[in-house]
Design a protein around this motif. Sequence first.
Motif, PDB file in Angstrom:
ATOM      1  N   CYS A 151       0.827  -1.215   0.000  1.00 52.94           N
ATOM      2  CA  CYS A 151       0.000   0.000   0.000  1.00 52.94           C
ATOM      3  C   CYS A 151       0.858   1.261   0.000  1.00 52.94           C
ATOM      4  O   CYS A 151       0.500   2.251  -0.638  1.00 52.94           O
ATOM      5  CB  CYS A 151      -0.932   0.008   1.207  1.00 52.94           C
ATOM      6  SG  CYS A 151      -2.252  -1.216   1.123  1.00 52.94           S
ATOM      7  N   ASN A 152       1.984   1.205   0.699  1.00 54.53           N
ATOM      8  CA  ASN A 152       2.871   2.366   0.750  1.00 54.53           C
ATOM      9  C   ASN A 152       3.430   2.666  -0.638  1.00 54.53           C
ATOM     10  O   ASN A 152       3.491   3.819  -1.062  1.00 54.53           O
ATOM     11  CB  ASN A 152       3.998   2.117   1.751  1.00 54.53           C
ATOM     12  CG  ASN A 152       4.742   3.380   2.111  1.00 54.53           C
ATOM     13  OD1 ASN A 152       4.282   4.484   1.872  1.00 54.53           O
ATOM     14  ND2 ASN A 152       5.907   3.209   2.685  1.00 54.53           N
ATOM     15  N   ARG A 153       3.818   1.633  -1.376  1.00 49.32           N
ATOM     16  CA  ARG A 153       4.323   1.838  -2.744  1.00 49.32           C
ATOM     17  C   ARG A 153       3.215   2.313  -3.667  1.00 49.32           C
ATOM     18  O   ARG A 153       3.432   3.145  -4.542  1.00 49.32           O
ATOM     19  CB  ARG A 153       4.932   0.540  -3.277  1.00 49.32           C
ATOM     20  CG  ARG A 153       6.338   0.285  -2.836  1.00 49.32           C
ATOM     21  CD  ARG A 153       6.983  -0.838  -3.632  1.00 49.32           C
ATOM     22  NE  ARG A 153       6.197  -2.058  -3.649  1.00 49.32           N
ATOM     23  CZ  ARG A 153       6.276  -3.027  -2.739  1.00 49.32           C
ATOM     24  NH1 ARG A 153       7.094  -2.912  -1.721  1.00 49.32           N
ATOM     25  NH2 ARG A 153       5.542  -4.114  -2.848  1.00 49.32           N
ATOM     26  N   ALA A 154       2.015   1.784  -3.487  1.00 47.44           N
ATOM     27  CA  ALA A 154       0.900   2.160  -4.359  1.00 47.44           C
ATOM     28  C   ALA A 154       0.486   3.612  -4.132  1.00 47.44           C
ATOM     29  O   ALA A 154       0.122   4.315  -5.075  1.00 47.44           O
ATOM     30  CB  ALA A 154      -0.289   1.237  -4.119  1.00 47.44           C
ATOM     31  N   LYS A 155       0.536   4.076  -2.886  1.00 43.94           N
ATOM     32  CA  LYS A 155       0.140   5.446  -2.573  1.00 43.94           C
ATOM     33  C   LYS A 155       1.124   6.458  -3.138  1.00 43.94           C
ATOM     34  O   LYS A 155       0.747   7.516  -3.623  1.00 43.94           O
ATOM     35  CB  LYS A 155       0.021   5.620  -1.061  1.00 43.94           C
ATOM     36  CG  LYS A 155      -0.415   7.017  -0.659  1.00 43.94           C
ATOM     37  CD  LYS A 155      -0.475   7.121   0.843  1.00 43.94           C
ATOM     38  CE  LYS A 155      -0.575   8.548   1.280  1.00 43.94           C
ATOM     39  NZ  LYS A 155       0.632   9.316   1.111  1.00 43.94           N
ATOM     40  N   ARG A 156       2.406   6.131  -3.089  1.00 40.97           N
ATOM     41  CA  ARG A 156       3.478   7.015  -3.550  1.00 40.97           C
ATOM     42  C   ARG A 156       3.339   8.394  -2.923  1.00 40.97           C
ATOM     43  O   ARG A 156       3.061   8.493  -1.745  1.00 40.97           O
ATOM     44  CB  ARG A 156       3.492   7.056  -5.071  1.00 40.97           C
ATOM     45  CG  ARG A 156       3.758   5.693  -5.656  1.00 40.97           C
ATOM     46  CD  ARG A 156       3.799   5.583  -7.137  1.00 40.97           C
ATOM     47  NE  ARG A 156       3.696   6.775  -7.915  1.00 40.97           N
ATOM     48  CZ  ARG A 156       3.280   6.811  -9.141  1.00 40.97           C
ATOM     49  NH1 ARG A 156       2.917   5.711  -9.740  1.00 40.97           N
ATOM     50  NH2 ARG A 156       3.226   7.929  -9.811  1.00 40.97           N
ATOM     51  N   ALA A 157       3.551   9.440  -3.673  1.00 40.50           N
ATOM     52  CA  ALA A 157       3.483  10.804  -3.130  1.00 40.50           C
ATOM     53  C   ALA A 157       2.221  11.505  -3.605  1.00 40.50           C
ATOM     54  O   ALA A 157       2.202  12.706  -3.817  1.00 40.50           O
ATOM     55  CB  ALA A 157       4.716  11.591  -3.533  1.00 40.50           C
ATOM     56  N   HIS A 158       1.137  10.738  -3.763  1.00 38.08           N
ATOM     57  CA  HIS A 158      -0.125  11.336  -4.200  1.00 38.08           C
ATOM     58  C   HIS A 158      -0.867  11.922  -3.009  1.00 38.08           C
ATOM     59  O   HIS A 158      -0.870  11.357  -1.927  1.00 38.08           O
ATOM     60  CB  HIS A 158      -1.016  10.289  -4.884  1.00 38.08           C
ATOM     61  CG  HIS A 158      -0.454   9.783  -6.167  1.00 38.08           C
ATOM     62  ND1 HIS A 158      -0.312  10.569  -7.285  1.00 38.08           N
ATOM     63  CD2 HIS A 158       0.021   8.575  -6.507  1.00 38.08           C
ATOM     64  CE1 HIS A 158       0.215   9.862  -8.262  1.00 38.08           C
ATOM     65  NE2 HIS A 158       0.435   8.639  -7.804  1.00 38.08           N
ATOM     66  N   ILE A 159      -1.514  13.029  -3.248  1.00 35.12           N
ATOM     67  CA  ILE A 159      -2.349  13.639  -2.222  1.00 35.12           C
ATOM     68  C   ILE A 159      -3.653  12.848  -2.178  1.00 35.12           C
ATOM     69  O   ILE A 159      -4.322  12.702  -3.201  1.00 35.12           O
ATOM     70  CB  ILE A 159      -2.635  15.118  -2.546  1.00 35.12           C
ATOM     71  CG1 ILE A 159      -1.331  15.908  -2.542  1.00 35.12           C
ATOM     72  CG2 ILE A 159      -3.621  15.701  -1.549  1.00 35.12           C
ATOM     73  CD1 ILE A 159      -1.478  17.328  -2.995  1.00 35.12           C
ATOM     74  N   PRO A 160      -4.004  12.325  -1.022  1.00 39.42           N
ATOM     75  CA  PRO A 160      -5.250  11.548  -0.930  1.00 39.42           C
ATOM     76  C   PRO A 160      -6.463  12.433  -1.193  1.00 39.42           C
ATOM     77  O   PRO A 160      -6.462  13.617  -0.870  1.00 39.42           O
ATOM     78  CB  PRO A 160      -5.253  11.042   0.512  1.00 39.42           C
ATOM     79  CG  PRO A 160      -3.864  11.214   0.997  1.00 39.42           C
ATOM     80  CD  PRO A 160      -3.266  12.330   0.227  1.00 39.42           C
ATOM     81  N   SER A 161      -7.478  11.835  -1.767  1.00 37.39           N
ATOM     82  CA  SER A 161      -8.700  12.587  -2.052  1.00 37.39           C
ATOM     83  C   SER A 161      -9.462  12.842  -0.754  1.00 37.39           C
ATOM     84  O   SER A 161      -9.244  12.161   0.250  1.00 37.39           O
ATOM     85  CB  SER A 161      -9.582  11.797  -3.014  1.00 37.39           C
ATOM     86  OG  SER A 161     -10.138  10.677  -2.354  1.00 37.39           O
ATOM     87  N   PRO A 162     -10.362  13.814  -0.765  1.00 39.07           N
ATOM     88  CA  PRO A 162     -11.192  14.048   0.425  1.00 39.07           C
ATOM     89  C   PRO A 162     -11.988  12.804   0.821  1.00 39.07           C
ATOM     90  O   PRO A 162     -12.188  12.545   2.005  1.00 39.07           O
ATOM     91  CB  PRO A 162     -12.118  15.183  -0.005  1.00 39.07           C
ATOM     92  CG  PRO A 162     -11.390  15.873  -1.105  1.00 39.07           C
ATOM     93  CD  PRO A 162     -10.600  14.819  -1.803  1.00 39.07           C
TER      94      PRO A 162
END
Length: 191
Positions: A151-162
């Motif tokens: 999950c950490n690799r999949a999230k990367r440096a993207h800002i999570p949506s609301p």
Amino acid sequence: MPELSRIYWTRQGLRLAYSAVMVWLAVAVMSALMSKAAPAAGAGASSAAGVLRSLFDGVVAAVTVPGVAAVVLGIAAAIITSRDLRRRDPVRRFTRQQRREGMARAGGLCELEAGFGRRCGRPAEHGDHFYPWSKGGSTSLQNFVAACARCNRAKRAHIPSPGQQRRMERRRREYLPPSSSVSVGERQPLP
């Protein structure tokens, strides 16, 4: 949460506007290249240089407005990036105490989404910044989420949506005591 929501939607809007301007630019170039060059009045057969010159002038005229829009959007993106750099927390790594508290809060399991809004449930291996450090996220317990490697690799440096933020807070209500804070995501203030 309203600040993170505003940031997310501003960036999504900027990304969408930039994509639309690039499509507009490509269509303008293609339509200018496909239009037939009108021969010069009274010249009969026009020279190759004249045809190329009129073609060039047509392309320049067609791309002026979308080109200016692309430059303006590029400048806006550069300003946002420079503000992110100034917001960066001087400390990137969570302290051992923050990591212990964050992992205990999560029960040693990944807190990120596995799909359909449900919790991943794999063993947590990493302490991740919910709001990315590279985008100005703070290195605090409120911004800490326990994450498995996948999950950490999949999230990367993207800002999570609301929506992801709301679902994370809703999931935290299920496994945290009612007295503890379920809020997630924190951003460094501008210096």
